[in-house]
Design an enzyme around this catalytic site. Structure first.
Site, mmCIF file in Angstrom:
data_model
loop_
_atom_site.group_PDB
_atom_site.id
_atom_site.type_symbol
_atom_site.label_atom_id
_atom_site.label_comp_id
_atom_site.label_asym_id
_atom_site.label_seq_id
_atom_site.Cartn_x
_atom_site.Cartn_y
_atom_site.Cartn_z
ATOM 1 C CD GLU A 102 -2.872 1.246 2.519
ATOM 2 O OE1 GLU A 102 -3.761 1.894 2.430
ATOM 3 O OE2 GLU A 102 -2.569 0.739 3.412
ATOM 4 C CG HIS A 117 -4.169 -1.752 0.658
ATOM 5 N ND1 HIS A 117 -4.981 -1.150 0.211
ATOM 6 C CD2 HIS A 117 -4.217 -2.037 2.129
ATOM 7 C CE1 HIS A 117 -5.775 -0.344 1.139
ATOM 8 N NE2 HIS A 117 -5.332 -1.130 2.179
#
Length: 212
Positions: free
Chosen positions: A57, A81
């Protein structure tokens, strides 16, 4: 970290239907890489429990995005993510080979400034390549979103192509069940219940918009 590992291990034994794996959730750009905790996460060359790592992320390269490498090497079953993964073709190749699921969280990524236009989100490429993804929510109460509903809407509107239709929405919903950590029997039961509701939804759309 050892205390957290021990606690999750205990919870998995006590609540096996609720706690199914271990994640390290933190601000990746300012904290330690996951490999920093290798001694707590791996014992006798074996993972101490299933891993569902928050990784990639970030908009940077050669930094926090290296958590993606750690996730693959530690045989994670899911990656939360994975925003930076397209910058690492070999990692993406390994993710596909190992069947790792990427949890795409479009609203969070936009709110936190990783992408301004969701049409440019890595998730659009995941969908185009038919990768193993789920649409998930992050800290939705912070920005007043509903769990999953807004993320599914933005995924359908922003990550799909202009030619996509309800088949994309259906596949994303099916992915949520197929790629979950439920047992095989739980997945069958969940799919049966979901299929009934999907059929009712389609019948309602057909009736409402006079499609027949």
């Amino acid at each position: 970290m050892q205390q957290q590992v021990n606690r999750v291990s205990e919870l998995m034994k006590k609540f096996p239907d609720l706690v199914t794996g271990f994640d390290i959730d933190s601000h990746e750009d300012v904290g330690h890489r996951n490999v920093y905790y290798i001694n707590e996460l791996v014992k006798d060359e074996q993972s101490v429990m299933p891993f569902l790592f928050h990784a990639g992320e970030t908009s940077w390269t050669q930094g926090a995005d290296m958590n993606l490498v750690d996730a693959v090497l530690l045989n994670a079953t899911r990656i939360g993510h994975g925003f930076a993964v397209l910058k690492h073709p070999k990692v993406m190749e390994a993710i596909r080979e190992q069947g790792i699921v990427i949890e795409v969280q479009p609203v969070s990524n936009q709110v936190l400034g990783f992408v301004n236009d969701l049409r440019n989100h890595p998730g659009a490429t995941f969908i185009a390549n038919n990768d193993r993804i789920t649409i998930s929510s992050d800290n939705f109460p912070l920005w007043g979103a509903l769990p999953l509903s807004h993320d599914f809407y933005m995924a359908f509107m922003g990550l799909g192509s202009t030619k996509d239709d309800l088949r994309l929405l259906k596949q994303l919903a099916v992915n949520s069940i197929q790629f979950s950590t439920m047992t095989a029997k739980e997945k069958v039961d969940a799919m049966d219940k979901w299929q009934q509701r999907w059929n009712a939804f389609i019948d309602d759309v057909i009736t409402k918009y006079h499609l027949l």
